[in-house]
Design a protein around this motif. Structure first.
Motif, PDB file in Angstrom:
ATOM      1  N   GLU A 183       0.813  -1.199   0.000  1.00 56.28           N
ATOM      2  CA  GLU A 183       0.000   0.000   0.000  1.00 56.28           C
ATOM      3  C   GLU A 183       0.859   1.266   0.000  1.00 56.28           C
ATOM      4  OE1 GLU A 183      -4.014   1.386   2.363  1.00 56.28           O
ATOM      5  OE2 GLU A 183      -3.525  -0.690   1.781  1.00 56.28           O
ATOM      6  N   ALA A 184       1.937   1.201   0.773  1.00 58.35           N
ATOM      7  CA  ALA A 184       2.839   2.372   0.809  1.00 58.35           C
ATOM      8  C   ALA A 184       3.403   2.643  -0.577  1.00 58.35           C
ATOM      9  CB  ALA A 184       3.956   2.135   1.817  1.00 58.35           C
ATOM     10  N   MET A 185       3.684   1.585  -1.313  1.00 59.92           N
ATOM     11  CA  MET A 185       4.177   1.756  -2.682  1.00 59.92           C
ATOM     12  C   MET A 185       3.092   2.367  -3.561  1.00 59.92           C
ATOM     13  SD  MET A 185       6.422  -1.656  -3.446  1.00 59.92           S
ATOM     14  CE  MET A 185       8.041  -1.881  -2.687  1.00 59.92           C
ATOM     15  N   LYS A 186       1.900   1.850  -3.388  1.00 54.49           N
ATOM     16  CA  LYS A 186       0.783   2.338  -4.199  1.00 54.49           C
ATOM     17  C   LYS A 186       0.559   3.828  -3.947  1.00 54.49           C
ATOM     18  CE  LYS A 186      -2.560  -0.709  -4.311  1.00 54.49           C
ATOM     19  NZ  LYS A 186      -3.822  -1.336  -3.806  1.00 54.49           N
ATOM     20  N   ARG A 187       0.630   4.180  -2.687  1.00 56.33           N
ATOM     21  CA  ARG A 187       0.379   5.574  -2.307  1.00 56.33           C
ATOM     22  C   ARG A 187       1.562   6.486  -2.627  1.00 56.33           C
ATOM     23  NH1 ARG A 187      -1.747   5.382   3.883  1.00 56.33           N
ATOM     24  NH2 ARG A 187      -3.490   3.939   3.615  1.00 56.33           N
ATOM     25  N   GLY A 188       2.672   5.898  -3.053  1.00 57.68           N
ATOM     26  CA  GLY A 188       3.845   6.722  -3.358  1.00 57.68           C
ATOM     27  C   GLY A 188       4.626   7.156  -2.129  1.00 57.68           C
ATOM     28  N   GLU A 189       4.342   6.524  -0.986  1.00 56.45           N
ATOM     29  CA  GLU A 189       5.106   6.883   0.208  1.00 56.45           C
ATOM     30  C   GLU A 189       6.527   6.326   0.142  1.00 56.45           C
ATOM     31  OE1 GLU A 189       1.168   6.975   3.084  1.00 56.45           O
ATOM     32  OE2 GLU A 189       2.747   5.524   3.469  1.00 56.45           O
ATOM     33  N   ILE A 190       6.651   5.279  -0.569  1.00 57.43           N
ATOM     34  CA  ILE A 190       7.984   4.737  -0.854  1.00 57.43           C
ATOM     35  C   ILE A 190       8.020   4.388  -2.336  1.00 57.43           C
ATOM     36  CG2 ILE A 190       8.348   3.823   1.464  1.00 57.43           C
ATOM     37  CD1 ILE A 190       7.542   1.070   0.425  1.00 57.43           C
ATOM     38  N   PRO A 191       9.219   4.327  -2.901  1.00 55.54           N
ATOM     39  CA  PRO A 191       9.305   4.036  -4.340  1.00 55.54           C
ATOM     40  C   PRO A 191       8.783   2.637  -4.643  1.00 55.54           C
ATOM     41  CG  PRO A 191      11.508   4.389  -3.376  1.00 55.54           C
ATOM     42  CD  PRO A 191      10.534   4.555  -2.284  1.00 55.54           C
ATOM     43  N   LYS A 192       8.161   2.517  -5.796  1.00 54.61           N
ATOM     44  CA  LYS A 192       7.693   1.194  -6.230  1.00 54.61           C
ATOM     45  C   LYS A 192       8.907   0.285  -6.416  1.00 54.61           C
ATOM     46  CE  LYS A 192       3.233   2.166  -8.235  1.00 54.61           C
ATOM     47  NZ  LYS A 192       3.035   3.374  -7.352  1.00 54.61           N
ATOM     48  N   GLY A 193       8.707  -0.994  -6.099  1.00 52.03           N
ATOM     49  CA  GLY A 193       9.847  -1.911  -6.228  1.00 52.03           C
ATOM     50  C   GLY A 193       9.453  -3.328  -5.884  1.00 52.03           C
ATOM     51  N   ASP A 194      10.411  -4.077  -5.507  1.00 47.28           N
ATOM     52  CA  ASP A 194      10.220  -5.500  -5.214  1.00 47.28           C
ATOM     53  C   ASP A 194       9.611  -5.655  -3.828  1.00 47.28           C
ATOM     54  OD1 ASP A 194      10.432  -8.210  -4.760  1.00 47.28           O
ATOM     55  OD2 ASP A 194      12.451  -8.373  -5.574  1.00 47.28           O
ATOM     56  N   GLU A 195       8.290  -5.574  -3.781  1.00 45.29           N
ATOM     57  CA  GLU A 195       7.626  -5.584  -2.480  1.00 45.29           C
ATOM     58  C   GLU A 195       7.935  -6.830  -1.654  1.00 45.29           C
ATOM     59  OE1 GLU A 195       5.067  -7.582  -0.078  1.00 45.29           O
ATOM     60  OE2 GLU A 195       4.175  -7.553  -2.102  1.00 45.29           O
ATOM     61  N   PRO A 196       7.822  -8.029  -2.230  1.00 46.08           N
ATOM     62  CA  PRO A 196       8.085  -9.208  -1.387  1.00 46.08           C
ATOM     63  C   PRO A 196       9.480  -9.170  -0.770  1.00 46.08           C
ATOM     64  CG  PRO A 196       7.070  -9.861  -3.458  1.00 46.08           C
ATOM     65  CD  PRO A 196       7.399  -8.396  -3.593  1.00 46.08           C
ATOM     66  N   LEU A 197      10.453  -8.768  -1.545  1.00 46.19           N
ATOM     67  CA  LEU A 197      11.800  -8.708  -0.998  1.00 46.19           C
ATOM     68  C   LEU A 197      11.887  -7.670   0.118  1.00 46.19           C
ATOM     69  CD1 LEU A 197      14.753  -9.591  -1.073  1.00 46.19           C
ATOM     70  CD2 LEU A 197      15.177  -7.827  -2.794  1.00 46.19           C
ATOM     71  N   LEU A 198      11.343  -6.508  -0.143  1.00 44.54           N
ATOM     72  CA  LEU A 198      11.417  -5.447   0.869  1.00 44.54           C
ATOM     73  C   LEU A 198      10.764  -5.891   2.182  1.00 44.54           C
ATOM     74  CD1 LEU A 198      12.198  -2.655   1.752  1.00 44.54           C
ATOM     75  CD2 LEU A 198      10.124  -1.763   0.658  1.00 44.54           C
ATOM     76  N   THR A 199       9.627  -6.553   2.049  1.00 45.43           N
ATOM     77  CA  THR A 199       8.948  -7.068   3.242  1.00 45.43           C
ATOM     78  C   THR A 199       9.883  -7.978   4.039  1.00 45.43           C
ATOM     79  OG1 THR A 199       6.825  -6.984   2.104  1.00 45.43           O
ATOM     80  CG2 THR A 199       6.970  -8.404   4.055  1.00 45.43           C
ATOM     81  N   GLN A 200      10.543  -8.865   3.350  1.00 46.17           N
ATOM     82  CA  GLN A 200      11.443  -9.778   4.041  1.00 46.17           C
ATOM     83  C   GLN A 200      12.636  -9.044   4.655  1.00 46.17           C
ATOM     84  OE1 GLN A 200      10.690 -13.029   4.585  1.00 46.17           O
ATOM     85  NE2 GLN A 200       8.768 -12.517   3.546  1.00 46.17           N
ATOM     86  N   LEU A 201      13.127  -8.035   3.974  1.00 52.96           N
ATOM     87  CA  LEU A 201      14.279  -7.299   4.503  1.00 52.96           C
ATOM     88  C   LEU A 201      13.914  -6.596   5.806  1.00 52.96           C
ATOM     89  CD1 LEU A 201      15.779  -5.794   1.213  1.00 52.96           C
ATOM     90  CD2 LEU A 201      16.506  -7.841   2.450  1.00 52.96           C
ATOM     91  N   ILE A 202      12.747  -5.993   5.815  1.00 50.71           N
ATOM     92  CA  ILE A 202      12.288  -5.319   7.036  1.00 50.71           C
ATOM     93  C   ILE A 202      12.108  -6.340   8.155  1.00 50.71           C
ATOM     94  CG2 ILE A 202      10.349  -4.077   8.074  1.00 50.71           C
ATOM     95  CD1 ILE A 202       9.976  -2.720   5.301  1.00 50.71           C
TER      96      ILE A 202
END
Lengths: 196, 196, 196, 196
Positions: C132-151
């Motif tokens: 959702e943050a990507m969709k809203r432009g709060e963070i840059p669009k990217g590899d969401e699954p990876l980012l989730t795991q990194l966090i």
DNA sequence: AATGAATGAGATTTCATTCAT
DNA sequence: AATGAATGAAATCTCATTCAT
């Protein structure tokens, strides 16, 4: 609350008998359970394992022997009376339930160190009895350790001989005779003759 | 003298020792092989299996005892001489290699049927010796089976007592004394006194 | 806050602790009963069995995590605020009772299928937050699954590191720092800078 | 002489796989033997027991990781090069045989004390790498223990995420990206920018 | 002759669960 | 509600013996 431990004594008695009949190592937990009419796991409610069971049975009975000896010793100290009483008591005990003595013989070996440390060791008690009789002059002073073993040997081997089928009938029938030989070897008769 | 050979192959000696130290069932083929410095399979070159090894060791040594007794018996038949000779021979034997006697004691049980059938059974021989001495009037007639057990008991328990640490030094030092008690219990001394 | 309750019945708490300390399979019903001060049978009053107990403990707490996340998510949607709140909440929770998180980690595996089907799965929620943050432009669009795991990895490994003794003191002390790195990796700061 | 140990590696590989698939406690010796195509006893020729097998597998592989790290560290010390190399090496390793890493993760817990004492602990090595980079000024000085955990967390959780089906394809495809985040969090890029 | 890996049968022990009290 | 004895199934492990090398 909770079931009473109905099977505990059955397990212990079965174990005792089987240990005598087939040896400790020759008896499996399964054998014990089968004879006691329970499943194998039941044993572990009452004992930690086979070793623990062996130990418990041993020390229970070993202590029983010691009590028997202590009891008689207190009631009449004189060697010439005590020895016949002891022999008779042991033979009666054996006639009534030969398993217990045989089991104790069988297992002594394995628990040697623990037996040695045990102050109430029946052999130790007999040793003290002999020592004291020597001190009191009821028997001639001499090689107490050897005499103790000789008395032990005659009494116990009579039981063994019966077990091996070399001696017939109840041991009690030989109590007086065997006790007489113990006194003879002890020099008790000569001593009492001399005292006269 | 007909003593059993004191040297065995490494396997047999290792087995003998381990059987005494840890019991037959408590000793694995692996244990034996390890102590003998060979591997498990090697044992099967020489014996069919563990049972076979036990049996071989037993009868070899059992026969040795019997030979020892027979030899002495033949050389001088008189009870008053024979008994001291036997006691001394047994004690010497035991002092030199206690393992063999202990092993035989240990295993007797398991091979009971086969032992009973054995005419050269050492206990059977002793029994005959006593019987004959009674027949010849060297000792008073009496309860031969009991007397046999009493003699056995005194002699063997002396060895046991040493093993259990209750008697010090070599058994041979007590040979004369113990033999004397055996004769005393047999009534040999009274008999010979009466004969005088 | 929707935190899972910190007080359980003695049985459940004992089970939770033991599961963490010795593993689920390493903990017996007896162990649990003992620590809880009851007997084995008592457990079956409250749960169908061990599996049932594990499941109950897991979903209770798993749902607690999900509630914690949902609650914070609703109160303020912005990623830059939400992430620090989440990290802080998790660290506070962990500091207060590390057992619960560790237990959940421990058991996740076994209940994998059921967890996957669970819509309120905490990982699934985090995934949605990132998406959702990507969709809203709060963070840059990217590899969401990876980012989730990194966090997830940074946050959870901080807890693991403390458990393994590599990080000292309460986790809360690192909340701000760790959250900052999460935002850094998310590109949230660059994004907000660009928005300025 | 003697058969070659044909089944040893089959046993160890089967064990490794099963431990990962069903957990260590969830895997029985029978399971392992079955998959390896041997009987249960065969395992005991090569390992003392299940625990011993687990330990052997763990330390063998743990040491393997450490070697991998040491090797790369020696070849090029610069943090900005080393981290990507390490991440790539780990991801390649994982892609090729995910079981080993998963097994090590699974078991770390149980062998915690022994792992801590191990100087060649991979985590310890990473910790040293970070420390040294700080000392050399390749990255800004800061909370080394935390940074170590953050890097670890990102790298390892990527693997976990793939395992849980949240990340697709070979890990290697993400190596560059993840390494970039590790450097970002480390401040390596800022540091190198500042150096310019 | 010897080796030692592997077998196969059986031993001990553990443990979730049931059930009489 | 609770107890704890007993069950039944399975787990780990041992070991005499066999057999390919």
């Amino acid at each position: 609350m909770g079931r009473p431990p109905l099977k505990k004594s059955a397990i212990e008695r079965s174990a005792l008998e089987l240990f005598v009949e087939k040896g400790v190592d020759g008896t499996s937990i399964r054998d014990i359970a089968e004879r006691a009419g329970v499943t194998e796991g039941a044993l572990y409610r009452h004992h930690k394992g086979k070793d623990d069971l062996v130990r418990a049975l041993f020390f229970e009975n070993h202590a029983g022997f010691a009590k028997m000896i202590s009891h008689l010793w207190k009631s009449d100290g004189r060697f010439q009376v005590l020895i016949p009483d002891l022999v008779r008591a042991f033979f009666e005990f054996y006639d009534q339930d030969p398993y217990i003595f045989r089991f104790v013989m069988l297992v002594r070996h394995k628990l040697l160190e623990e037996v040695r440390a045990d102050e109430k060791n029946p052999v130790e008690l007999l040793s003290r009895i002999v020592r004291e009789a020597m001190k009191r002059g009821e028997i001639p002073k001499g090689d107490e350790p050897l005499l103790t073993q000789l008395i032990l040997g005659m009494v116990m081997q009579t039981a063994v001989g019966q077990y091996y089928g070399r001696i017939d009938g109840p041991l009690v029938d030989r109590a007086e005779t065997v006790a007489g030989y113990c006194l003879l070897v002890s020099g008790a008769e000569a001593a009492s003759a001399a005292a006269r």
